[in-house]
Design an enzyme around this catalytic site. Structure first.
Site, PDB file in Angstrom:
ATOM      1  CB  CYS A  74      77.345   2.912  46.830  1.00 51.75           C
ATOM      2  SG  CYS A  74      76.609   4.338  46.851  1.00 51.75           S
ATOM      3  CB  CYS A 189      73.837   4.912  54.732  1.00 49.02           C
ATOM      4  SG  CYS A 189      75.148   6.235  54.359  1.00 49.02           S
TER       5      CYS A 189
HETATM    6  N1  DGL Z   1      77.844   5.490  50.018  1.00 51.55           N
HETATM    7  C1  DGL Z   1      76.595   6.221  50.062  1.00 51.55           C
HETATM    8  C2  DGL Z   1      75.430   4.948  50.646  1.00 51.55           C
HETATM    9  O1  DGL Z   1      75.640   3.950  51.154  1.00 51.55           O
HETATM   10  C3  DGL Z   1      76.527   7.273  51.102  1.00 51.55           C
HETATM   11  C4  DGL Z   1      77.426   8.510  50.635  1.00 51.55           C
HETATM   12  C5  DGL Z   1      76.875   8.996  49.609  1.00 51.55           C
HETATM   13  O2  DGL Z   1      75.556   9.435  49.528  1.00 51.55           O
HETATM   14  O3  DGL Z   1      77.324   8.973  48.329  1.00 51.55           O
HETATM   15  O4  DGL Z   1      74.105   5.277  50.216  1.00 51.55           O
END
Ligand code: DGL
Length: 291
Positions: A74, A189
């Site tokens: 993430c 992301c």
């Molecule tokens: N997994 C998050 C990221 O890569 C995107 C989804 C979220 O905001 O939880 O920033």
């Protein structure tokens, strides 16, 4: 406990499965433990303290499963909680911000990079700082509407195409005002790799995009080899042969190597997650976070 190297992969939800998908061929002998904190996503709109608390809980759960190496797939958790996670566990932890910046440094000629990410990641300027370490200037653009659109499955939808075009136009205008000439777009992301075809059609021809899932997997492999956790030989090719979607034994092989945990609906995790992983997910366990 099996003798295979146990690798943990953590994400706020489904998006980190794009990273796991790329990791499978890079570490063919490893067993993977994936946590998607689906009950508490999105992280991208939450505060640093909350994200750190959530991420540390999941990291500790993964350590309890016997993992020897942890990938924070993430971007938001990597940007806001990496120090807290590292302080809480005694195993190597790799975040995706540094790997993304290193890949951008290798790819960019103009030394200007455009980073698309969540609000929280942009607010803390994590990519800006990581890129600066490599002599790059980063222009960071928050794209908060993209995660819900991708989770809706609208990866080719005209609404998503229009939203992406608006974000890119805004970012390129900001770049012009800042006298910046980005030639590389970093997808900061977990969800954005699903927009690859749309991005390829929308970006100006002089710009290329870097898929952070793929670059992270390459960095993980190199780090595992450097740490002596994985042999240098026999890596990608053997597993690439196992990775065709139509190939049922390969599907079973992937299933046997992966343990999925979600903090909310198993059915939803299987349904949405299979889009991100690119294959069906048969067994998912509910991870009870209490509350
Ligand atoms: N997994 C998050 C990221 O890569 C995107 C989804 C979220 O905001 O939880 O920033």
């Amino acid at each position: 406990m099996s003798a295979a190297l146990r690798i943990g992969v953590f994400d706020s939800g489904f998006g980190g499965l794009t990273v796991l998908r790329e990791l499978l061929p890079q570490a063919p002998q490893a067993e993977f433990f994936y946590v998607g904190d689906t009950a508490r996503l999105p992280y991208g709109s939450k505060s640093r303290a909350t994200i750190a608390r959530y991420a540390v809980e999941s990291a500790q759960f993964l350590v309890d499963q016997g993992i020897e190496y942890l990938v924070i797939a993430c971007n938001t958790a990597s940007a806001l909680a990496l120090d807290e996670i590292r302080a809480a566990v005694r195993i190597p932890v790799l975040g995706v911000i540094e790997t993304g910046a290193a890949s951008a440094a290798a790819a960019s000629r103009s030394r200007d990079v455009l980073v698309l990410a969540t609000d929280a990641t942009v607010q803390i300027h994590a990519y800006d700082q990581a890129c600066a370490q490599h002599g790059l200037r980063a222009l960071e653009k928050a794209c908060p509407l993209l995660v819900p659109l991708i989770e809706e499955g609208w990866t080719e939808h005209p609404v998503t195409a229009e939203v992406l075009r608006i974000y890119l136009d805004e970012a390129l205008r900001q770049a012009q005002a800042a006298n910046s000439q980005p030639d590389t777009v970093l997808l900061g992301c977990t969800h954005y790799p699903l927009l690859r075809p749309l991005l390829a059609r929308t970006l100006p021809v002089a710009m290329r995009f870097l898929d952070s899932a793929a670059t992270t997997a390459e960095h993980v492999r190199a780090d595992l080899v450097a740490r002596g956790l994985m042999p240098k030989q026999g890596i990608a090719l053997a597993a690439a042969a196992q990775m065709t979607d139509a190939d049922e034994p390969a599907q079973e092989a992937v299933g046997a190597r992966c343990h999925f945990y979600a903090t909310d609906s198993i059915e939803k995790f299987q349904r949405l997650g299979s889009r991100f992983l690119g294959r069906a997910m048969h067994t998912v366990t509910l991870m009870d976070i209490g509350g």
